[in-house]
Design a protein around this motif. Sequence first.
Motif, PDB file in Angstrom:
ATOM      1  N   GLY A  66       7.991  18.291  14.557  1.00  0.00           N
ATOM      2  CA  GLY A  66       8.864  18.398  14.568  1.00  0.00           C
ATOM      3  C   GLY A  66       8.648  16.572  13.869  1.00  0.00           C
ATOM      4  N   ILE A  67       7.399  15.565  14.564  1.00  0.00           N
ATOM      5  CA  ILE A  67       6.907  13.815  14.277  1.00  0.00           C
ATOM      6  C   ILE A  67       6.909  14.775  12.589  1.00  0.00           C
ATOM      7  CG2 ILE A  67       5.585  12.447  14.812  1.00  0.00           C
ATOM      8  CD1 ILE A  67       6.050  13.292  17.646  1.00  0.00           C
ATOM      9  N   LEU A  68       6.245  15.397  12.192  1.00  0.00           N
ATOM     10  CA  LEU A  68       5.733  15.925  11.041  1.00  0.00           C
ATOM     11  C   LEU A  68       6.620  15.587   9.999  1.00  0.00           C
ATOM     12  CD1 LEU A  68       2.284  17.483  11.523  1.00  0.00           C
ATOM     13  CD2 LEU A  68       2.572  14.687  11.148  1.00  0.00           C
ATOM     14  N   ALA A  69       7.327  16.760  10.196  1.00  0.00           N
ATOM     15  CA  ALA A  69       9.037  16.864   8.823  1.00  0.00           C
ATOM     16  C   ALA A  69       9.117  15.703   9.418  1.00  0.00           C
ATOM     17  CB  ALA A  69       9.384  18.366   9.735  1.00  0.00           C
ATOM     18  N   LYS A  70       9.884  14.492  10.443  1.00  0.00           N
ATOM     19  CA  LYS A  70      10.364  13.610  10.513  1.00  0.00           C
ATOM     20  C   LYS A  70       9.761  12.648   9.158  1.00  0.00           C
ATOM     21  CE  LYS A  70      13.637  10.037  11.838  1.00  0.00           C
ATOM     22  NZ  LYS A  70      14.743  10.585  12.361  1.00  0.00           N
ATOM     23  N   LYS A  71       8.623  12.616   9.388  1.00  0.00           N
ATOM     24  CA  LYS A  71       7.859  11.651   8.760  1.00  0.00           C
ATOM     25  C   LYS A  71       7.489  12.062   7.581  1.00  0.00           C
ATOM     26  CE  LYS A  71       3.426   9.062   9.353  1.00  0.00           C
ATOM     27  NZ  LYS A  71       1.934   8.977   9.625  1.00  0.00           N
ATOM     28  N   ILE A  72       7.433  13.335   6.896  1.00  0.00           N
ATOM     29  CA  ILE A  72       7.394  13.412   5.859  1.00  0.00           C
ATOM     30  C   ILE A  72       9.408  13.108   5.493  1.00  0.00           C
ATOM     31  CG2 ILE A  72       8.489  14.855   3.649  1.00  0.00           C
ATOM     32  CD1 ILE A  72       5.844  17.284   5.424  1.00  0.00           C
ATOM     33  N   SER A  73       9.779  13.456   6.051  1.00  0.00           N
ATOM     34  CA  SER A  73      11.576  13.152   5.815  1.00  0.00           C
ATOM     35  C   SER A  73      11.742  11.223   5.064  1.00  0.00           C
ATOM     36  CB  SER A  73      12.483  13.140   6.847  1.00  0.00           C
ATOM     37  OG  SER A  73      13.370  12.530   7.340  1.00  0.00           O
ATOM     38  N   THR A  74      11.276  10.764   5.993  1.00  0.00           N
ATOM     39  CA  THR A  74      11.615   8.933   6.258  1.00  0.00           C
ATOM     40  C   THR A  74      10.397   8.958   5.139  1.00  0.00           C
ATOM     41  OG1 THR A  74      11.241   9.553   8.421  1.00  0.00           O
ATOM     42  CG2 THR A  74      11.478   7.257   7.582  1.00  0.00           C
ATOM     43  N   SER A  75       9.420   9.541   4.975  1.00  0.00           N
ATOM     44  CA  SER A  75       8.806   8.535   3.481  1.00  0.00           C
ATOM     45  C   SER A  75       8.559   9.114   2.245  1.00  0.00           C
ATOM     46  CB  SER A  75       7.148   9.316   3.636  1.00  0.00           C
ATOM     47  OG  SER A  75       6.789   9.313   4.672  1.00  0.00           O
TER      48      SER A  75
END
Length: 796
Positions: A326-335
Amino acid sequence: MKITIEIDGKKIEVEKNTTIIAAADKAGIPIPRFCYHKKLSIAANCRMCLVDVEKFNNPKPACATLVADGMKVSTQSKMAIEAQQSVMEFLLINHPLDCPICDQGGECELQDTAVAFGSGKTRYKEEKRVVFNKNIGPLISTDMTRCIQCTRCVRFLQEVGGMMELGMVGRGEHSEITAYVDRSIQSELSGNIIDLCPVGALTSKPFRYKARTWELIRRPTLAHHDSLGSPLEAHIKQNKVIRMLPREDESINECWISDRDRFSYEGLNSEDRLQVPMIKEKGQWKESDWETALTIVSEKLKLLLNNEGPEELGILISPQSSCEEGILAKKISTSIKSFNIDHRIRQSDFSMQHQGAHWLGNHIASIGNFDQFFVIGSNLRNEQPLLTSRIRKAVNHGAKLFIVNPIDCDPLMTVTEKVIQTTHKLPQELAKILKSMTELKGVLKKDIKFIKADLEKIKSDKTSDAIAQHLMKNVLEGKKSNTSLLLGQLAEEHPDYSTIYKLAFEISKLSQASFGVLPSHLNSVGLEAANVLPEKGGLNARTMFEKKLKAYLLLNIEPQLDSSNAQLMKDAITFSNFTVALTSYQSKYLNDADVLLPISPFTESSGTIINMEGRVQSFTAVTQPLGQSRPAWKVLRVLANHLGLDGFDYESSLDVKNAHIKIKSQFISKELSNEINIKNDYKIRLSKPKQFTRVGEIHQYRIDSIVRRAPSLQVAIQKTKAIAKLHPIEMKGLRLKTNDKIKVIQGSQSISLIVIEDIGIPEGSIFIPSGIDETANLGDIWGDVTVKKMTSGSPS
Ligand code: SF4
Ligand code: FES
């Protein structure tokens, strides 16, 4: 009060009402036993635990004899040893001694006890009795000649499972354990009797003859199908999980697990496991390699971001995903500045402000300490099999249970008051209870904060008055309330979830009840705590599909089975320009995607989940990834690298955890919140369905892609899973009889189903399950549907 006793010369301090066997266990002194189990009532019928108690001239059963101050017990005296050997000899008289072909061999209490406490010789030469096997369903195999009638299985199903599904019939040599004629065991906890059975009479059917127990490698893991995260032990042979057993943790699962957690491992070895990346070329799936697939995905996404803008990408992740994923998916989405990310795939009302992760509001172990439970929108047994057994225990000891539900589902415990009402009237029913509370003497109108205006129009009734009186009793008597109010999955999926939540919250405040949410999936809490949610105007799980975006990234989702509206999701993916799915299976529901990236299920990956009580639990891989599949956190990390994003140089899931999950203890706290900040700004919707409102509940054996692929669990629900249910009055109105065929029309789709009469479905509602192939083309799981009787000539 503590007293002192002596066992085998060892002085032990124990509580007054302890049994000798419990005292001996505490001191580590072995006493053989078969019928005794610390979590079940005392039966004292096997007599294996006989011990020598000073001042008695005959041996006493240690499991049924309470300690007394100064008591001296011997487990080793001549009398004790002779008694144990005699009992062992009696028990083995009729036992077939077929250890070489018994699945229990190597982990059998009878075998171990016979070696430790039995005699090396037998004097019995006569014929042994034979007991015919029973077919009790696809999960448990029976070899009843091996049974020693300890009744652990009988007591478990009655006391923990809530229903007497097995019993002892006959007397003396003719006594045998049996089920109801032609009935399989229905309990969602039934597999525990396999562990409880001290002999090989009850063994696991899916595991039968798969391995000898000493061939297995045992590794710890976590159950992934509800938000307890029960500790499990995976048993592995040739890099395949072939059995799951519980590990004991009194604060989580005690010593039990649900059948879903026990038998779902079969789905890990499903034939449709995706082992290589797949790319669609001219409408055909072609095998690929990681480099090619990730290059295609990243190029397509870059093109989309440049040409259409980041708001045209939607990221949907399964609530079973780990925090790291979840954290990595969110980080991609934010980036990439696409804020359309969500994991709340079965929810349709998102109007409530997120203040923190919704959680149980208590520790799991303390849930049984409440005197009253008020459950709103939950089929308890289906959603929370093990937590329900804790509530059942409390109710069996006198606690009261009140239920407000859109269908009448038997929790197998006494319900003091219940309201079963059609979907669109549920908020009104809660408002009635609130109204009744305000009418009680001593409650001031000013105590009601949020919905004064609407409450004027609501009329209380007898049931709402009764529930209100129970809820308010302690408060009005100036005592501390000991009530737990729990909101379940049926409430969470309701189209008026926020109204239900606010009313429930108001009721809990007024009655000073503890307010809790029963998270529907393994890591719902963890993903909310990690804020894997839309931000800065991003779209939620529902609007992402309503708006039909240009591209989607799906993580561990089977769109038509997992979502709140299968039709909507299918259409959105079909019309998108590009969909990439990270998936463990080559599902037919992903045929409209463009690229499939094979990810490992939890047994081949590592990560962290946060359970319903905020407990942070990590797990590691128990087998090697199958084929070229890789853990999803790794795939997301490498995808981020391909997209040229900074800050993704994690070497392991532990790196992700250490960088993003800051915990000082085993539990998170500041990220958890069931509080809401509501003003007097909402109305109780009084809509009416055109004909029926669908209750699209998902069966616990269909909740995620692994469970769905476990053949034994699917056989267990085969006959009942695709059946619609209607109230007898509605059946009469449509001139229907049980087992007639109906046409169900929802939106542009229609299907045919068998319908049965069910008094538990309120008038105005129709039960049509979701998460199954037969209904995977329908629309809203809680939407309006039209029903027509099909005559023999109707096209199906
Ligand atoms: S089947 Fe097993 S658990 Fe049940 S009574 Fe027989 S020996 Fe005991
Ligand atoms: S364990 Fe005590 S009588 Fe069975």
